[in-house]
Design an enzyme around this catalytic site. Structure first.
Site, PDB file in Angstrom:
ATOM      1  NE  ARG A 539      -2.030  -0.698   3.731  1.00 25.56           N
ATOM      2  CZ  ARG A 539      -2.462  -0.160   4.878  1.00 25.56           C
ATOM      3  NH1 ARG A 539      -3.696   0.631   5.023  1.00 25.56           N
ATOM      4  NH2 ARG A 539      -1.740  -0.217   6.103  1.00 25.56           N
ATOM      5  CB  SER A 603       6.247  -6.661   7.348  1.00 26.65           C
ATOM      6  OG  SER A 603       5.750  -5.464   7.785  1.00 26.65           O
ATOM      7  CG  ASP A 657       4.035  -5.691  11.467  1.00 26.00           C
ATOM      8  OD1 ASP A 657       5.170  -5.744  12.164  1.00 26.00           O
ATOM      9  OD2 ASP A 657       3.345  -6.723  10.856  1.00 26.00           O
TER      10      ASP A 657
END
Length: 916
Positions: A539, A603, A657
């Site tokens: 994203r 991540s 995250d």
């Protein structure tokens, strides 16, 4: 030849004429299918009343719980005794169930009589007589030295509160032994056996003959879930969902219900069905107004009903030329066996002549035809009404299972059903017509009441034995308070090792500095770009943070795919693709001209040297882009932006995250200094005192530490609480020997642990009848989302079965209960272990600050935490118990990887500006 044809024609005409005459006379006894369907509906209503606590006291169909919770599954074996007491003669049986080649049952039995003086004497004398006979049987069998399990068939009205307890409500069948009504017959038998002190037995179950019938057939056909007796008396039992039985605690599983359906109609609900002959029969019975349904259908009354019809027809001159004999007027002279003989298709008319002649009558051909048709109407009505009541039970079963078509087996017994020449065929035909959505197999029971009692006992013994074995296995997932404190202490020790410079290299819990030195204070302001890369989709976000009185965070984002050839191409191609997508997003948002700060959620395993420097240690999740491992991914992103030369971005931070989760919640709650993710994987970060992070220079202020706690236990320090199933999951994982703590608590692995336990239980015969399906052998088939669904309090076992069946597992109700238990044991341990870890973290923060009491908030994200019905509650309880000096609030994070990255960037910009 012509004379014979004329005679045959005359006889046929005569027969048809008589049939029409009788049909007209007994019109009220001929029931249409619409009437039978109405009876079905009425009976089902009475069933519901009997099952409900509030209406049971006034219900005619009592729906008595039998506490038999499971039919045979075919794996029963052993040596059992059965005692069948239901009349002046009783049977004692020895039933051996073996598994040699194929399962077989060998029975030996002996009949004992009970003298009249004992039947009418004291209860203690009656049971002493039974105990003497049992001792005699065991001596003849040479088993007095063994303590065998015994099943007790006691065919009198009883109330049960457990499978091995039965309170006699009232004696029937001529028994009048004193001091028994209102007492537990199992205790009375036990007392009599103990008084003899010659042998011992283990009385495991007491059942009535209908349940025995169902259990006998259930041994041969695992679909059998209904038992029905239509003989001298009549009754039915079936397996009902426990959630529908208000009189019994609990709502999981099934229990056999003894309907006592003979009393249906005692409240007047069948008055429109009953004829004048039924009323006359009832008035002359021993129990007027009682057992009215039984009086319409059972063998005890059928012959008498025919006799009453014949008497009236004779009085009206319709039979026997109006002649009535004393024999015809004598109650009980026409028996149901006579009705069966008269209705035989071959020789029935001659039998009618013979039987009527014995009653002193001189019947004509017409009389014999008429009497045969009267018998047919009475027995046909019996078959039809029995079929309607069974139809109601089958409909209840179909609705319970939520299936459009029910496949089941009904166990049948009783002299009327077995001996009457037409009854069974008529009954089955009517059942199929009334419930076309039920595919029923009718299975004749052999030695139902005796063998069935042994089967109930065999099932009870199997369940007790299996329960012990399963409890022993599931106990390995149970952690005591002391063990949880020990886990907390061990993690605390590992945390210290990760923080200290001299032990950091050898530490399993790495305690990585993130270079995030502050949480949001509410003054953050501006527009920020966030990039969230952690899988095949990524994203790009624009996050607008506004401070002041109208503090707000506004987010816009687009999702982009990363093609497989890019994931597995060169690093330059990968980052060029990412920058191409960023360019598209900035065009979309009309922001290409501004040089915005960017936060990069990456991540994958990284080693951070500073807030904006992250060295990729190893690709995971299917990424294989070359020339990236060992490189700073921030530099690679900057280089790609320069190559495109279309826009500028200020890459301020690279974060994982977990830190993003903490920062998102800290923006809402200033007390939030811990972030935790429990989803597919698991990790935690928290604000540590900078002086304790020895791997980074400086000891002023705070530093967010990324614990990477999933590796806790990789040095063997958790091996004492790991099970064989944890080891099996680890052995077949992609990273054998690594992330051991994560494998015990996170969503990626819990389903796989459950699958391994379920396979073991199936192999040991506790589940799915010992049949391991190919689907069950498939790794990762049992996803963790199924745990959440199965453990949902709102989900009935019916839906649990549907989930298991979707996985190719043909489960019974009992299977569903066990699988639910396994899921509960695995997820409870996960919640407790997670709680023990969090207790170590918050207690360390409290001690760092020298506080007697700490108030702190933990920002949490992850599918397991959010979606599992019990995980969060178990975890919170564990933290409260293990860290009693900490008041911990858990706050759900919203978009830690996107919004969190922007907030980290915003805080870094604020700190940079204040330093300048």
């Amino acid at each position: 030849m012509i004379a014979a044809q004329v005679l045959a024609y005359f006889f046929t005409e005569l027969k048809q004429d008589q049939v029409k005459k009788i049909d007209k006379y007994l019109y009220a006894a001929r029931l249409s299918d619409d009437t039978l369907r109405d009876v079905m509906t009425r009976f089902r209503t009475e069933m519901q009343k009997g099952l409900a606590r509030d209406t049971n006291p006034t219900a005619t169909v009592k729906m008595l719980p039998t506490f038999v919770r499971s039919p045979p599954d075919g794996s029963e074996k052993g040596d059992f005794l059965a005692l069948d007491l239901g009349g002046s003669n009783f049977r004692i049986l020895r039933v051996k169930v073996s598994h040699e080649r194929q399962q077989k049952v060998v029975m030996e039995s002996q009949i004992y009589s009970t003298p009249e003086d004992i039947i009418h004497g004291s209860g203690s004398r009656l049971f002493e007589h039974v105990a003497e006979c049992l001792g005699d049987f065991m001596e003849k069998q040479e088993i007095k030295d063994k303590k065998l399990p015994l099943g007790f068939t006691f065919s009198f009205p009883c109330r049960q509160s457990k499978v091995d307890e039965s309170i006699l409500i009232t004696w029937t069948k001529g028994f009048k032994a004193s001091g028994v009504e209102g007492s537990d017959v199992v205790k009375l038998l036990r007392k009599a056996i103990d008084k003899k002190a010659e042998y011992d037995v283990d009385i495991m179950a007491v059942v009535n003959d209908t349940v025995g019938t169902m259990m006998t057939c259930g041994f041969d056909d695992q679909r059998c879930e209904v038992g029905l007796i239509i003989g001298t008396g009549t009754n039915a039992c079936y397996m009902e969902e426990l959630r529908h039985i208000d009189l019994v605690e609990g709502d999981e599983g099934r229990m056999c219900i003894n309907t006592e359906w003979g009393a249906f109609g005692d409240d007047g609900s069948l008055e429109d069905i009953r004829t004048e002959f039924d009323r006359e029969l009832d008035r002359g019975s021993l129990n007027p107004g009682k057992q009215l349904f039984e009086k319409l259908i059972s063998g005890m009354y059928m012959g008498e009903l025919v006799r009453l019809i014949l008497v009236k027809m004779a009085k009206e001159g319709l039979l026997f030329e109006g002649n009535i004999t004393p024999e015809l007027l004598t109650k009980g002279k026409l028996e149901t066996k006579h009705v069966s003989a008269i209705e035989k298709s071959k020789g029935g008319l001659s039998k009618a002549d013979e039987i009527l002649t014995r009653l002193g009558l001189e019947p004509s051909e017409e009389d014999c035809i008429a009497v045969q048709h009267v018998c047919a109407i009475v027995s046909f009505r019996s078959a039809n009404l029995s079929a309607a009541a069974l139809g109601a039970i089958l409909t209840q079963l179909r609705h319970n299972k939520g299936v459009p078509r029910l496949r089941t087996t009904v166990a049948m017994d009783g002299s009327l059903y077995k001996m009457h020449p037409q009854f069974a065929r008529r009954f089955q035909k009517t059942v199929r017509r009334l419930v076309p959505d039920c595919e029923v197999r009718f299975l004749l029971s052999e030695s139902g009441s005796g063998k069935g009692a042994a089967m109930v006992t065999a099932v009870a013994e199997r369940l007790v034995s299996q329960r012990k074995e399963m409890d022993k296995t599931l106990a390995t997932f149970t952690l005591t308070r002391e063990q949880l404190f020990e886990v907390k202490g061990r993690l605390r020790k590992e945390m210290e090792m990760g923080l200290q410079k001299k032990t950091h290299e050898a530490a399993t819990v790495k305690m990585l500095p993130t270079f995030v030195r502050s949480t949001p204070d509410g003054t953050e302001n501006g527009d920020f770009v966030a990039l969230d890369l952690g899988g095949t989709n990524f994203r790009v976000l624009l996050v607008k943070i506004r401070s002041g009185k109208r503090r707000s965070v506004e987010m816009h984002n687009k999702i982009y795919a990363i093609p497989l050839e890019v994931m597995q191409g060169t690093g330059e191609e990968l980052f060029d693709h990412i920058v191409h997508c960023i360019s598209d997003f900035l065009d979309y948002m009309g922001m290409k001209g501004a040089r915005l700060p960017l936060g990069f959620t990456f991540s994958f395993p990284c080693e951070q040297k500073s807030l904006d420097e992250g060295i990729l240690l190893k690709w995971t999740k299917g990424f294989k882009a070359t020339d990236c491992e060992g490189e700073d991914v921030v530099t690679m992103l900057r280089d790609a932006i320069k190559r495109r030369d279309e826009f500028e971005l200020d890459i301020v931070s690279i974060v994982n995250d977990t830190v993003g989760t903490m920062m998102t919640c800290a923006y809402e709650d200033p007390l939030c200094e811990v972030g935790m993710i429990v989803g597919t994987g698991s990790n935690t970060c928290y604000m540590e005192e900078a002086r304790n992070t020895e791997t980074v220079p400086g000891d002023e202020g705070l530093m967010c530490v990324n614990m990477e706690w999933g590796a806790f236990g990789d040095n063997g320090c958790l091996d004492d609480i790991r099970t064989e199933y944890d080891n099996a999951v680890d052995d077949l994982s992609l990273n054998h020997g690594k992330q051991k703590y994560e494998k015990m608590i996170s969503g990626m692995y819990l389903g796989e642990i459950v699958r391994n336990v379920v396979i073991d239980f199936t192999r040991r015969g506790f589940l799915f009848r010992g049949q391991i399906s190919e689907r069950l052998k498939t790794r990762s088939i049992f996803e963790t989302k199924f745990l959440s669904q199965i453990e949902s309090d709102r989900l009935a076992l019916l839906q649990v079965r549907a989930i298991l069946q979707n996985l190719g597992l043909d489960s019974t109700c009992d299977d569903s209960i066990i699988v639910k238990e396994v899921c509960g044991a695995v997820s409870r341990r996960a919640g407790q272990l997670c709680g023990a870890g969090m207790a170590a973290v918050v207690d360390k923060i409290r001690e760092n600050r020298g506080l007697d009491r700490l108030a702190i908030t933990v920002g949490v994200d992850g599918t397991l935490y959010k979606l599992h019905p019990h995980f969060s509650k178990i975890m919170h309880e564990t933290v409260r118990e293990l860290a009693p000096d900490c008041d911990v609030t858990f706050l759900l994070s919203e978009d830690g990887s996107g919004k969190g990255a922007a907030l980290i960037t915003a805080v870094a910009c604020r700190l940079r500006e204040s330093a300048a």
